[in-house]
Design a protein around this motif. Structure first.
Motif, mmCIF file in Angstrom:
data_model
loop_
_atom_site.group_PDB
_atom_site.id
_atom_site.type_symbol
_atom_site.label_atom_id
_atom_site.label_comp_id
_atom_site.label_asym_id
_atom_site.label_seq_id
_atom_site.Cartn_x
_atom_site.Cartn_y
_atom_site.Cartn_z
ATOM 1 N N GLY A 159 1.805 5.865 -7.632
ATOM 2 C CA GLY A 159 1.139 5.143 -6.542
ATOM 3 C C GLY A 159 1.050 3.657 -6.804
ATOM 4 O O GLY A 159 1.295 2.837 -5.918
ATOM 5 N N VAL A 160 0.752 3.298 -8.028
ATOM 6 C CA VAL A 160 0.637 1.885 -8.414
ATOM 7 C C VAL A 160 2.014 1.239 -8.486
ATOM 8 O O VAL A 160 2.213 0.126 -7.992
ATOM 9 C CB VAL A 160 -0.090 1.749 -9.773
ATOM 10 N N ASN A 161 2.970 1.927 -9.081
ATOM 11 C CA ASN A 161 4.309 1.363 -9.246
ATOM 12 C C ASN A 161 4.976 1.064 -7.908
ATOM 13 O O ASN A 161 5.569 0.000 -7.717
ATOM 14 C CB ASN A 161 5.196 2.303 -10.069
ATOM 15 N N VAL A 162 4.880 1.997 -6.975
ATOM 16 C CA VAL A 162 5.509 1.791 -5.666
ATOM 17 C C VAL A 162 4.785 0.684 -4.907
ATOM 18 O O VAL A 162 5.424 -0.174 -4.293
ATOM 19 C CB VAL A 162 5.556 3.105 -4.855
ATOM 20 N N ALA A 163 3.459 0.666 -4.948
ATOM 21 C CA ALA A 163 2.694 -0.390 -4.264
ATOM 22 C C ALA A 163 3.072 -1.768 -4.828
ATOM 23 O O ALA A 163 3.218 -2.734 -4.072
ATOM 24 C CB ALA A 163 1.197 -0.149 -4.404
ATOM 25 N N ALA A 164 3.272 -1.864 -6.125
ATOM 26 C CA ALA A 164 3.662 -3.136 -6.738
ATOM 27 C C ALA A 164 5.032 -3.583 -6.234
ATOM 28 O O ALA A 164 5.255 -4.772 -6.007
ATOM 29 C CB ALA A 164 3.674 -3.004 -8.260
ATOM 30 N N ARG A 165 5.929 -2.649 -6.027
ATOM 31 C CA ARG A 165 7.258 -2.995 -5.508
ATOM 32 C C ARG A 165 7.193 -3.349 -4.022
ATOM 33 O O ARG A 165 7.898 -4.237 -3.557
ATOM 34 C CB ARG A 165 8.223 -1.857 -5.766
ATOM 35 N N LEU A 166 6.328 -2.652 -3.281
ATOM 36 C CA LEU A 166 6.189 -2.937 -1.846
ATOM 37 C C LEU A 166 5.663 -4.341 -1.600
ATOM 38 O O LEU A 166 6.097 -5.021 -0.673
ATOM 39 C CB LEU A 166 5.246 -1.922 -1.186
ATOM 40 N N GLN A 167 4.720 -4.786 -2.410
ATOM 41 C CA GLN A 167 4.134 -6.102 -2.176
ATOM 42 C C GLN A 167 5.180 -7.199 -2.264
ATOM 43 O O GLN A 167 5.057 -8.226 -1.621
ATOM 44 C CB GLN A 167 2.939 -6.368 -3.104
ATOM 45 N N VAL A 217 3.319 -1.439 4.049
ATOM 46 C CA VAL A 217 2.893 -0.074 3.740
ATOM 47 C C VAL A 217 4.102 0.840 3.635
ATOM 48 O O VAL A 217 5.113 0.639 4.305
ATOM 49 C CB VAL A 217 1.903 0.469 4.790
ATOM 50 N N PHE A 218 3.989 1.840 2.791
ATOM 51 C CA PHE A 218 5.013 2.867 2.659
ATOM 52 C C PHE A 218 4.957 3.750 3.896
ATOM 53 O O PHE A 218 3.924 3.860 4.559
ATOM 54 C CB PHE A 218 4.749 3.684 1.385
ATOM 55 N N GLY A 219 6.054 4.382 4.239
ATOM 56 C CA GLY A 219 6.127 5.205 5.439
ATOM 57 C C GLY A 219 5.034 6.254 5.525
ATOM 58 O O GLY A 219 4.485 6.515 6.601
ATOM 59 N N SER A 220 4.678 6.861 4.404
ATOM 60 C CA SER A 220 3.630 7.889 4.426
ATOM 61 C C SER A 220 2.268 7.293 4.776
ATOM 62 O O SER A 220 1.438 7.960 5.405
ATOM 63 C CB SER A 220 3.565 8.626 3.088
ATOM 64 N N VAL A 221 2.029 6.047 4.407
ATOM 65 C CA VAL A 221 0.785 5.375 4.785
ATOM 66 C C VAL A 221 0.790 5.121 6.291
ATOM 67 O O VAL A 221 -0.192 5.391 6.987
ATOM 68 C CB VAL A 221 0.602 4.046 4.009
ATOM 69 N N TYR A 222 1.903 4.621 6.794
ATOM 70 C CA TYR A 222 2.031 4.392 8.238
ATOM 71 C C TYR A 222 1.748 5.680 9.007
ATOM 72 O O TYR A 222 1.004 5.685 9.982
ATOM 73 C CB TYR A 222 3.421 3.856 8.565
ATOM 74 N N ILE A 275 0.848 -1.195 0.000
ATOM 75 C CA ILE A 275 0.000 0.000 0.000
ATOM 76 C C ILE A 275 0.882 1.244 0.000
ATOM 77 O O ILE A 275 1.800 1.365 0.805
ATOM 78 C CB ILE A 275 -0.936 0.020 1.226
ATOM 79 N N ASN A 276 0.545 2.162 -0.890
ATOM 80 C CA ASN A 276 1.275 3.416 -1.021
ATOM 81 C C ASN A 276 0.273 4.544 -1.243
ATOM 82 O O ASN A 276 -0.832 4.311 -1.739
ATOM 83 C CB ASN A 276 2.228 3.334 -2.217
ATOM 84 N N LEU A 277 0.644 5.751 -0.852
ATOM 85 C CA LEU A 277 -0.126 6.941 -1.205
ATOM 86 C C LEU A 277 0.548 7.571 -2.411
ATOM 87 O O LEU A 277 1.755 7.790 -2.406
ATOM 88 C CB LEU A 277 -0.125 7.950 -0.052
#
Length: 90
Positions: free
Chosen positions: A46-54, A64-69, A30-32
């Motif tokens: 937003g989609v690209n970073v979320a795909a890498r986070l998963q 989750v990305f730090g900004s989501v936290y 999850i990313n903002l």
């Protein structure tokens, strides 16, 4: 965030019946960020970073990305674990 957790919990409940080979284990990131829609395609940072986070998540987990936290840590009754500093997303 709450939706992602509930999805993982529901899948986990249902996994007790099928054999190991048939179990579905999702990884959610999850990313903002900006998300753009072009027909049925979605794209953007937003989609690209979320795909890498998963890719950092364990099967059945949510990363989750730090900004989501920063947005949710004191609003949801969830336990968060830091993965520490990660190398730049490629």
């Amino acid at each position: 965030m709450q939706c992602a957790v509930e999805i993982q919990q529901e899948i986990s409940k249902q996994e007790s019946d099928p054999p190991q080979a048939l179990q579905m284990r999702l990884r959610i990131g999850i990313n903002l960020g900006d998300v753009m829609l072009d027909g049925s395609d979605i794209f953007g940072d937003g989609v690209n970073v979320a795909a890498r986070l998963q890719k950092l998540a364990e099967a059945g987990g949510v990363v989750v990305f730090g900004s989501v936290y920063d947005q949710v840590y004191n609003k949801l009754s969830l336990r968060f674990y830091s993965l520490g500093r990660q190398p730049p997303l490629q």
